[in-house]
Design a protein around this motif. Structure first.
Motif, PDB file in Angstrom:
ATOM      1  N   LYS A 147      19.882  -0.076  14.707  1.00 21.62           N
ATOM      2  CA  LYS A 147      19.542   1.186  14.058  1.00 21.62           C
ATOM      3  C   LYS A 147      19.278   0.919  12.588  1.00 21.62           C
ATOM      4  O   LYS A 147      19.945   0.093  11.972  1.00 21.62           O
ATOM      5  N   GLY A 148      18.290   1.621  12.063  1.00 21.03           N
ATOM      6  CA  GLY A 148      17.952   1.487  10.659  1.00 21.03           C
ATOM      7  C   GLY A 148      18.076   2.822   9.958  1.00 21.03           C
ATOM      8  O   GLY A 148      17.741   3.868  10.519  1.00 21.03           O
ATOM      9  N   ILE A 149      18.572   2.775   8.748  1.00 16.10           N
ATOM     10  CA  ILE A 149      18.656   3.958   7.900  1.00 16.10           C
ATOM     11  C   ILE A 149      17.862   3.642   6.640  1.00 16.10           C
ATOM     12  O   ILE A 149      18.093   2.623   5.987  1.00 16.10           O
ATOM     13  N   GLY A 150      16.921   4.500   6.321  1.00 14.91           N
ATOM     14  CA  GLY A 150      16.131   4.341   5.101  1.00 14.91           C
ATOM     15  C   GLY A 150      16.500   5.434   4.116  1.00 14.91           C
ATOM     16  O   GLY A 150      16.516   6.613   4.474  1.00 14.91           O
ATOM     17  N   VAL A 151      16.811   5.035   2.900  1.00 16.95           N
ATOM     18  CA  VAL A 151      17.171   5.981   1.849  1.00 16.95           C
ATOM     19  C   VAL A 151      16.047   5.987   0.820  1.00 16.95           C
ATOM     20  O   VAL A 151      15.654   4.932   0.304  1.00 16.95           O
ATOM     21  N   HIS A 152      15.516   7.176   0.533  1.00 15.19           N
ATOM     22  CA  HIS A 152      14.390   7.320  -0.389  1.00 15.19           C
ATOM     23  C   HIS A 152      14.858   7.712  -1.786  1.00 15.19           C
ATOM     24  O   HIS A 152      15.982   8.186  -1.970  1.00 15.19           O
ATOM     25  N   ALA A 153      13.974   7.541  -2.768  1.00 14.41           N
ATOM     26  CA  ALA A 153      14.307   7.804  -4.164  1.00 14.41           C
ATOM     27  C   ALA A 153      14.727   9.256  -4.395  1.00 14.41           C
ATOM     28  O   ALA A 153      15.553   9.535  -5.259  1.00 14.41           O
ATOM     29  N   ALA A 202       0.831  -1.209   0.000  1.00 15.56           N
ATOM     30  CA  ALA A 202       0.000   0.000   0.000  1.00 15.56           C
ATOM     31  C   ALA A 202       0.863   1.255   0.000  1.00 15.56           C
ATOM     32  O   ALA A 202       0.489   2.266  -0.599  1.00 15.56           O
ATOM     33  N   LEU A 203       2.020   1.205   0.643  1.00 15.57           N
ATOM     34  CA  LEU A 203       2.914   2.360   0.683  1.00 15.57           C
ATOM     35  C   LEU A 203       3.542   2.623  -0.687  1.00 15.57           C
ATOM     36  O   LEU A 203       3.880   3.762  -1.019  1.00 15.57           O
ATOM     37  N   GLY A 204       3.673   1.584  -1.476  1.00 19.39           N
ATOM     38  CA  GLY A 204       4.146   1.730  -2.853  1.00 19.39           C
ATOM     39  C   GLY A 204       5.461   2.460  -2.984  1.00 19.39           C
ATOM     40  O   GLY A 204       6.436   2.150  -2.302  1.00 19.39           O
ATOM     41  N   ASP A 205       5.486   3.481  -3.837  1.00 21.39           N
ATOM     42  CA  ASP A 205       6.710   4.220  -4.115  1.00 21.39           C
ATOM     43  C   ASP A 205       7.192   5.061  -2.940  1.00 21.39           C
ATOM     44  O   ASP A 205       8.288   5.614  -3.000  1.00 21.39           O
ATOM     45  N   ALA A 206       6.406   5.164  -1.879  1.00 16.58           N
ATOM     46  CA  ALA A 206       6.846   5.891  -0.692  1.00 16.58           C
ATOM     47  C   ALA A 206       7.777   5.033   0.175  1.00 16.58           C
ATOM     48  O   ALA A 206       8.372   5.534   1.126  1.00 16.58           O
ATOM     49  N   ASN A 207       7.902   3.741  -0.163  1.00 17.57           N
ATOM     50  CA  ASN A 207       8.847   2.876   0.541  1.00 17.57           C
ATOM     51  C   ASN A 207      10.275   3.352   0.270  1.00 17.57           C
ATOM     52  O   ASN A 207      10.563   3.851  -0.813  1.00 17.57           O
ATOM     53  N   PRO A 208      11.170   3.169   1.232  1.00 17.65           N
ATOM     54  CA  PRO A 208      12.572   3.495   0.963  1.00 17.65           C
ATOM     55  C   PRO A 208      13.147   2.602  -0.141  1.00 17.65           C
ATOM     56  O   PRO A 208      12.711   1.461  -0.320  1.00 17.65           O
ATOM     57  N   LEU A 209      14.117   3.137  -0.870  1.00 16.09           N
ATOM     58  CA  LEU A 209      14.866   2.329  -1.838  1.00 16.09           C
ATOM     59  C   LEU A 209      15.731   1.314  -1.115  1.00 16.09           C
ATOM     60  O   LEU A 209      15.977   0.227  -1.618  1.00 16.09           O
ATOM     61  N   GLY A 210      16.226   1.717   0.055  1.00 15.04           N
ATOM     62  CA  GLY A 210      17.136   0.844   0.797  1.00 15.04           C
ATOM     63  C   GLY A 210      16.882   0.931   2.287  1.00 15.04           C
ATOM     64  O   GLY A 210      16.740   2.014   2.837  1.00 15.04           O
ATOM     65  N   HIS A 211      16.793  -0.249   2.912  1.00 19.20           N
ATOM     66  CA  HIS A 211      16.738  -0.365   4.373  1.00 19.20           C
ATOM     67  C   HIS A 211      18.106  -0.887   4.811  1.00 19.20           C
ATOM     68  O   HIS A 211      18.514  -1.963   4.383  1.00 19.20           O
ATOM     69  N   HIS A 212      18.803  -0.122   5.644  1.00 18.24           N
ATOM     70  CA  HIS A 212      20.134  -0.517   6.099  1.00 18.24           C
ATOM     71  C   HIS A 212      20.123  -0.642   7.620  1.00 18.24           C
ATOM     72  O   HIS A 212      19.667   0.269   8.313  1.00 18.24           O
ATOM     73  N   VAL A 213      20.611  -1.745   8.129  1.00 15.71           N
ATOM     74  CA  VAL A 213      20.599  -1.999   9.572  1.00 15.71           C
ATOM     75  C   VAL A 213      22.031  -1.991  10.092  1.00 15.71           C
ATOM     76  O   VAL A 213      22.923  -2.614   9.513  1.00 15.71           O
ATOM     77  N   THR A 214      22.232  -1.293  11.207  1.00 18.99           N
ATOM     78  CA  THR A 214      23.551  -1.194  11.816  1.00 18.99           C
ATOM     79  C   THR A 214      23.433  -1.329  13.328  1.00 18.99           C
ATOM     80  O   THR A 214      22.335  -1.376  13.876  1.00 18.99           O
ATOM     81  N   ASN A 215      24.566  -1.360  13.992  1.00 22.89           N
ATOM     82  CA  ASN A 215      24.646  -1.269  15.451  1.00 22.89           C
ATOM     83  C   ASN A 215      23.748  -2.291  16.145  1.00 22.89           C
ATOM     84  O   ASN A 215      22.981  -1.957  17.045  1.00 22.89           O
ATOM     85  N   VAL A 216      23.870  -3.535  15.760  1.00 27.22           N
ATOM     86  CA  VAL A 216      23.029  -4.596  16.303  1.00 27.22           C
ATOM     87  C   VAL A 216      23.560  -5.027  17.673  1.00 27.22           C
ATOM     88  O   VAL A 216      24.719  -5.423  17.802  1.00 27.22           O
TER      89      VAL A 216
END
Length: 133
Positions: A91-97, A62-76
């Motif tokens: 920690k998660g970093i989301g990068v959008h289009a 449903a979120l479609g193109d509003a989803n991040p291009l990349g989900h990056h997880v760090t500092n586990v």
């Protein structure tokens, strides 16, 4: 019994799998990531809780193109409560289009299932200001 090195490695790989499955749209594989009764808490975003992998899939689609291009997880960081509950904070970093990026904290409870470790509860908490207690 404390978590073994093998358990800790499996949990780290489990948390890392999230970004790959979501970014590749491999929703049919969410059973490798989440328990069947997972609670995915997006209350901090005003979206309430999602129950089960199917609800996570539906919300992502449903979120479609509003989803991040990349989900990056760090500092586990993996901890075990005295009662045996295993918690993971990352920690998660989301990068959008459009180049925007955002940061979140994932607060997970993981559970060992017959097929391996799975996320049973995930709270996603956005980082909007520095130095939040």
């Amino acid at each position: 019994m404390p978590l073994s090195t093998e358990d800790r490695l499996a949990i780290h790989e489990l948390v890392a799998l999230h970004g790959h499955l979501m970014d590749d749209g491999e929703f049919g594989r969410l059973g490798e990531l989440f328990t069947a009764d997972v609670v995915y808490d997006l209350s901090a975003f005003g979206r309430g809780e999602l129950h089960g992998p199917e609800a996570i899939t539906a919300a992502s689609l449903a979120l479609g193109d509003a989803n991040p291009l990349g989900h990056h997880v760090t500092n586990v960081c993996v901890t075990e409560d005295p009662d045996g509950t295993v918690r993971v904070r990352s920690k998660g970093i989301g990068v959008h289009a459009d180049g925007r990026a955002g940061s979140v904290v994932y607060r997970d409870v993981v559970r060992r299932e017959p097929a391996g470790w799975r996320i049973a509860h995930r709270a996603v908490v956005p980082r909007r200001t520095p130095l939040q207690p």
